[in-house]
Design an enzyme around this catalytic site. Structure first.
Site, PDB file in Angstrom:
ATOM      1  N   SER A 235       0.855  -1.194   0.000  1.00 50.83           N
ATOM      2  CA  SER A 235       0.000   0.000   0.000  1.00 50.83           C
ATOM      3  C   SER A 235       0.889   1.241   0.000  1.00 50.83           C
ATOM      4  CB  SER A 235      -0.886  -0.006   1.237  1.00 50.83           C
ATOM      5  OG  SER A 235      -0.101   0.315   2.365  1.00 50.83           O
ATOM      6  N   LYS A 236       0.243   2.390   0.033  1.00 52.66           N
ATOM      7  CA  LYS A 236       0.951   3.683   0.020  1.00 52.66           C
ATOM      8  C   LYS A 236       2.093   3.745   1.027  1.00 52.66           C
ATOM      9  CE  LYS A 236      -0.800   6.782  -2.812  1.00 52.66           C
ATOM     10  NZ  LYS A 236      -2.184   6.432  -3.206  1.00 52.66           N
ATOM     11  N   ARG A 237       1.864   3.134   2.182  1.00 50.88           N
ATOM     12  CA  ARG A 237       2.888   3.173   3.234  1.00 50.88           C
ATOM     13  C   ARG A 237       4.228   2.635   2.753  1.00 50.88           C
ATOM     14  NH1 ARG A 237       2.327  -0.490   6.906  1.00 50.88           N
ATOM     15  NH2 ARG A 237       0.708  -1.614   5.782  1.00 50.88           N
ATOM     16  N   GLY A 239       5.635   3.109  -0.042  1.00 52.08           N
ATOM     17  CA  GLY A 239       6.274   3.928  -1.075  1.00 52.08           C
ATOM     18  C   GLY A 239       5.451   3.951  -2.343  1.00 52.08           C
TER      19      GLY A 239
END
Ligand code: GLU
Ligand code: ZN
Length: 464
Positions: A235-237, A239
């Site tokens: 996910s976005k976390r 990168g």
């Protein structure tokens, strides 16, 4: 004939998980001289957006994942209606008029009894159509177990009791994903479906639909989802997610394709694949079920390998968007040679572009650590001697340049590094840079001499 497809919903950008699915399907089709189709699943009117479709196409084009044909589900309503009619005619689908309130109440009661919420078939046997009342369409789920084979997961088995008479058309007339997905796969003659294993339960429902239509289901291969290094779903976390962000970071499309295809597929211990090799070697038997962990450092390594493999001419085209336009004259063919000198030492196109900037601007300052180490009083005299030799040399001849260095080394009994490093710092500002002779030849005599004169003046180097 093998026919595969990539069927993104344009509700977000093309992310690397989606691209990997596209890649698997593309190479499987190409490896079997088949066709690869693109289908934009834009039936969700609220969440689908044109910009996302555009970005998805752009991402695929950038990676040269070319489709043989493209279709949009939003334009295929008539086809879905035709299939729906077939189910009605066979008595395999029915209108459900249940209100939200009734369904909510049913759900609560089932939860209290410890059951999984499911539709109770209330409208299954209604004799009459009710005019002017909203309805959804449900299928009559057969009371038969659901079995299918999956190339990655083996024999899959679901009891029909895990499902209910699921909805295929919403009350606003739009169709549900499982329904349109199956119809399009039937209509387009899709033979193999490779997708993420988050779809396994959808597949069970889809297998039911194939049965209702008396069609055989395609071959399925459900691949594990891509995980972050902490083993949670990417996910976005973790990168960058979007494919175009990787382009903007200076990753080569062939490298991204190569890196992603190895997440869930292998061919012995081979790591680096060109497109042509993948077309030759990709198969679904080697898809595997082990956790596919996204490792950004490995992506950089794969990228560096592809930078080395690429022809300098082609690489220059990829590097141009990262290069300083005011500085480089693209018409000048010294650039190709300059790119070549940086190929073994750049992990991204950005690094490649910034690493070769010194060819057009002389260094404004010297890297402190290297300068302190190499720009010592003791090398001043040898450098002055070298400079004189270089002034007499022909810069188009590597041999003559070599001779100038060798004479200096001999006369002052110095090792090559002691002389080459100060020169390298003078030419580039850095102590890690391309080979000395290639740089001198590309920079040319006048420019090289003036940079070496400047570095001599900076000796002994003092930290600023
Ligand atoms: N539109 C679906 C998705 O994006 C397609 C899944 C499939 O490949 O069938 O997840
Ligand atoms: Zn009902």
């Amino acid at each position: 004939m093998v026919r595969t497809r990539f069927a993104p919903s344009p509700t977000g950008h093309l992310h690397i998980g989606g691209l990997r699915t596209a890649i698997f399907n593309y190479f499987f089709a190409k490896a079997n001289i088949g066709e690869f189709l693109l289908r934009i699943e834009d039936t969700d009117r609220e969440r689908s957006r044109k910009e996302y479709t555009k970005a998805i196409l752009e991402g695929l084009k950038w990676c040269s994942i070319d489709w043989d044909d493209i279709c949009y589900q939003s334009k295929r309503q008539d086809i879905y209606e035709k299939y729906l009619k077939e189910l009605f005619d066979k008595g395999l689908a029915y209108r459900c008029y249940c209100s939200k309130e009734r369904l909510e109440k049913l759900k609560q009661e089932q939860i209290e009894k410890g059951e999984n919420p499911h539709y109770d078939g209330h409208c299954r046997n209604l004799k009459e159509e009710i005019k002017d009342k909203d309805f959804v369409v449900r299928i009559k789920l057969p009371s038969e177990d659901i079995d299918f084979k999956d190339v990655v997961h083996g024999d899959m088995h679901f009891s029909y009791k895990e499902f209910d008479d699921f909805i295929i058309r919403r009350s606003d007339g739009s169709f549900m994903y499982n329904f349109t997905n199956v119809i399009d796969d039937i209509e387009c003659g899709i033979t193999h479906v490779i997708r993420g294993d988050d779809h396994l339960t959808n597949t069970a429902k889809q297998v039911v639909l194939y049965r209702l239509f008396s069609k055989s289901a395609p071959v399925y291969a459900h691949v594990p989802m891509i995980l972050g290094e902490d083993k949670t779903r990417l996910s976005k976390r973790h990168g960058a997610q979007s494919v175009l962000e990787y382009r903007d970071m200076g990753i080569l499309p062939d490298a991204l394709v190569n890196y992603l295809i190895r997440l869930g597929w292998s061919y012995g211990d081979k790591e680096i694949f060109t497109k042509d090799e993948l077309i030759e070697l990709f198969n679904i038997e080697n898809l595997n079920n082990s956790a596919a962990v996204f490792n950004p450092e490995k992506l950089l390594w794969v990228n560096a390998e592809h930078i080395k493999l690429m022809s300098p001419k082609k690489l220059l085209e990829y590097a141009k968007p990262f290069m300083d336009r005011r500085c480089f004259d693209y018409e000048n063919n010294y650039l190709i040679r300059a790119v070549e000198t940086m190929q073994p030492r750049a992990a991204t196109l950005k690094e490649l572009a910034s690493g070769m900037l010194f060819y057009c601007v002389s260094p404004k300052e010297y890297e402190q650590k290297g300068a302190k180490k190499y720009l010592k009083e003791s090398v001043k005299e040898p450098l002055v001697f070298l400079l004189e030799r270089l002034k007499e040399a022909d810069f188009n001849s590597e041999d003559e340049l070599k001779k100038a260095f060798e004479e200096t080394m001999e006369k002052f009994e110095l090792k090559m590094v002691k002389i080459a490093q100060p020169v390298r710092i003078g030419l580039t500002g850095r102590s890690a840079a391309p080979g000395i002779y290639e740089m001198l030849m590309i920079l040319g005599k006048d420019e090289s001499i003036s940079r070496i004169e400047r570095v001599i003046d900076a000796i002994p180097f003092r930290l600023s």
